[in-house]
Design a protein around this motif. Structure first.
Motif, PDB file in Angstrom:
ATOM      1  N   GLN A 232       0.820  -1.203   0.000  1.00  0.00           N
ATOM      2  CA  GLN A 232       0.000   0.000   0.000  1.00  0.00           C
ATOM      3  C   GLN A 232       0.856   1.256   0.000  1.00  0.00           C
ATOM      4  O   GLN A 232       1.845   1.352   0.724  1.00  0.00           O
TER       5      GLN A 232
ATOM      6  N   LEU B  46      -0.767   8.298  -3.309  1.00  0.00           N
ATOM      7  CA  LEU B  46      -0.665   9.150  -4.491  1.00  0.00           C
ATOM      8  C   LEU B  46      -0.935  10.588  -4.051  1.00  0.00           C
ATOM      9  O   LEU B  46      -1.907  10.860  -3.334  1.00  0.00           O
TER      10      LEU B  46
ATOM     11  N   GLU C  84     -13.053   2.358  -6.584  1.00  0.00           N
ATOM     12  CA  GLU C  84     -11.809   2.985  -7.040  1.00  0.00           C
ATOM     13  C   GLU C  84     -12.109   4.216  -7.884  1.00  0.00           C
ATOM     14  O   GLU C  84     -11.433   5.243  -7.768  1.00  0.00           O
TER      15      GLU C  84
ATOM     16  N   ARG D  58     -10.814   7.961  -7.099  1.00  0.00           N
ATOM     17  CA  ARG D  58      -9.979   8.669  -8.066  1.00  0.00           C
ATOM     18  C   ARG D  58     -10.592  10.021  -8.425  1.00  0.00           C
ATOM     19  O   ARG D  58      -9.883  11.041  -8.494  1.00  0.00           O
TER      20      ARG D  58
ATOM     21  N   TYR E  68     -10.290  12.465  -5.520  1.00  0.00           N
ATOM     22  CA  TYR E  68      -8.911  12.960  -5.412  1.00  0.00           C
ATOM     23  C   TYR E  68      -8.609  13.975  -6.507  1.00  0.00           C
ATOM     24  O   TYR E  68      -8.068  15.057  -6.259  1.00  0.00           O
TER      25      TYR E  68
ATOM     26  N   TYR F 269      -4.362  10.059  -1.993  1.00  0.00           N
ATOM     27  CA  TYR F 269      -5.189   8.875  -2.245  1.00  0.00           C
ATOM     28  C   TYR F 269      -4.343   7.667  -1.878  1.00  0.00           C
ATOM     29  O   TYR F 269      -3.192   7.540  -2.320  1.00  0.00           O
ATOM     30  N   THR F 270      -4.882   6.755  -1.049  1.00  0.00           N
ATOM     31  CA  THR F 270      -4.128   5.571  -0.660  1.00  0.00           C
ATOM     32  C   THR F 270      -4.809   4.299  -1.169  1.00  0.00           C
ATOM     33  O   THR F 270      -6.043   4.181  -1.152  1.00  0.00           O
TER      34      THR F 270
ATOM     35  N   LEU G  17      -2.790   2.499  -7.523  1.00  0.00           N
ATOM     36  CA  LEU G  17      -2.491   3.925  -7.665  1.00  0.00           C
ATOM     37  C   LEU G  17      -1.907   4.212  -9.043  1.00  0.00           C
ATOM     38  O   LEU G  17      -2.225   5.228  -9.664  1.00  0.00           O
TER      39      LEU G  17
ATOM     40  N   ARG H 228      -3.595   6.711 -11.639  1.00  0.00           N
ATOM     41  CA  ARG H 228      -2.782   7.812 -12.190  1.00  0.00           C
ATOM     42  C   ARG H 228      -2.829   7.818 -13.720  1.00  0.00           C
ATOM     43  O   ARG H 228      -2.897   8.873 -14.352  1.00  0.00           O
TER      44      ARG H 228
ATOM     45  N   VAL I  34       3.446   8.797  -7.075  1.00  0.00           N
ATOM     46  CA  VAL I  34       3.286   7.794  -6.025  1.00  0.00           C
ATOM     47  C   VAL I  34       4.466   7.949  -5.069  1.00  0.00           C
ATOM     48  O   VAL I  34       5.624   7.819  -5.481  1.00  0.00           O
TER      49      VAL I  34
END
Length: 369
Positions: free
Chosen positions: A154, A157, A206, A210, A213, A221-222, A228, A232, A243
């Motif tokens: 983990q 971002l 997700e 996203r 964020y 964002y984790t 990630l 991205r 990241v």
């Protein structure tokens, strides 16, 4: 009278001596021989495959039911024609090829993170291939994790403009995280240990995380590092985000099955290992047919069903691994087109290299023999 009795006794004694002489010494008398069977030759002994109710159900309906992410670039997503693509998708296709001889005999169901285990336990799907971490709590319950397909961890971002060098600099930040994932607990543990504060901005998917964020609804964002990288790649300006180098957990990802069918667990496990062994033995989708017919390497011949007839031990045909590699590709091919240099993500192999690679990784498939 006494003389008669003595005579009878002498006669009996002589008879006994004559009988013993004829039979030989009692110590030399033949002893009963135990019934023995010849030790089975491991190379030739016949073993019976364990019955798998899941395998029987898959064959009866003619397709594999696979649960996947609704949309995670590189791992599982429907393309513009509605065809499912991605690393986790290809794992299911490899199992279908091994079991049914047809990598296309799969029906994919998009499942939210919070519903994935219920869908598996209820029998809605035969296999969950959805960027899921192998953990104690999950494995000790009603689930089995046949093999790790992707070693992850983990991360976080964040906007490049913030100039962050570590997650420790996120003290007091608003952090987007998806509900129903291990990421929530991992983040809570990490910040608590370090005495840092944060505010969790929880999303149901997700895609929502996203978008939140990217719309600046949170500062970072984790998720798993691979997720990630996927997020991205879909952003309006991927280069504006980075990241962070901090990795706060171990996340061994792989397919999940029900724990009540160990034979099915073996089938999924070895379908995965067949792809890795294919890479180890330098097999590809293009050369595997020639290798099966011409190779003199017994490792190749056993894997591809040209020698040993090991497939029936899983309840499969002799060419189960051949079909998986021919139709889906070896592990390096699957990785490259979905996650590596042949994909928009361009992830390095890193921990996901084979054990004997120039830069060794953690994948160490057991031998087929």
């Amino acid at each position: 009278m006494r003389s008669v009795i003595k005579a009878l006794r002498r006669t009996a004694a002589v008879g006994l001596l004559l009988w013993l002489a004829a039979c030989g010494d009692a110590g030399d008398a033949p002893k009963p021989q135990p019934v023995t069977t010849a030790a089975a030759d491991p190379a030739t002994q016949v073993l019976q495959a364990k019955a798998s109710p899941t395998l029987a159900a898959v064959r009866a309906r003619g397709y594999l039911a696979c649960g996947v992410n609704a949309g995670l670039a590189g791992f599982a997503f429907p393309d513009d024609k509605g065809t499912w693509r991605g690393f986790d998708v290809d794992i299911c296709r490899a199992v279908a090829a091994a079991v049914l001889g047809d990598a296309k005999a799969v029906r994919f169901t998009a499942i939210p993170a919070q519903d994935r285990f219920a869908a598996l336990s209820s029998g809605k799907i035969d296999i969950l291939s959805r960027n899921t971490s192998w953990t104690f709590g999950r494995d000790a319950g009603a689930l089995d994790f046949p093999a790790v397909t992707y070693f992850d961890g983990q991360g976080f971002l964040a906007p490049k403009a913030l100039g962050l060098a570590s997650a420790d600099e996120l003290n007091g930040a608003r952090i987007c995280v998806q509900a129903g994932t291990a990421s929530e607990q991992n983040m809570a543990d990490y910040f608590k240990i370090r005495g840092l504060k944060y505010s969790a901005v929880v999303s149901v998917s997700e895609a929502q995380a996203r978008e939140t964020y990217q719309g600046e609804g949170c500062d970072a964002y984790t998720a798993d590092v691979s997720a990630l990288a996927s997020a991205r790649s879909l952003m309006n300006n991927p280069n504006a985000h980075v990241v962070l180098p901090t990795v706060i957990s171990k996340e061994p990802l792989g397919p999940v099955v029900r724990q009540d069918d160990p034979a099915w667990t073996d089938i999924v496990r070895w379908s995965v290992y067949a792809l890795m062994l294919g890479e180890e033995l330098k097999l590809t989708a293009d050369n595997v047919a020639e290798a099966r017919d011409a190779s003199q390497d017994p490792r190749v011949r056993r894997l591809l069903g040209a020698q040993g007839n090991l497939g029936p031990l899983l309840g499969l045909k002799a060419d189960w691994a051949f079909q998986a590699i021919r139709q889906v590709g070896a592990y390096d091919e699957v990785f490259r087109r979905n996650l590596g240099q042949g994909s928009p993500l361009k992830l390095e192999r890193g921990l996901n290299a084979l054990w004997n690679a120039p830069q060794p990784g953690l994948h160490y498939p057991p031998p087929v023999r």
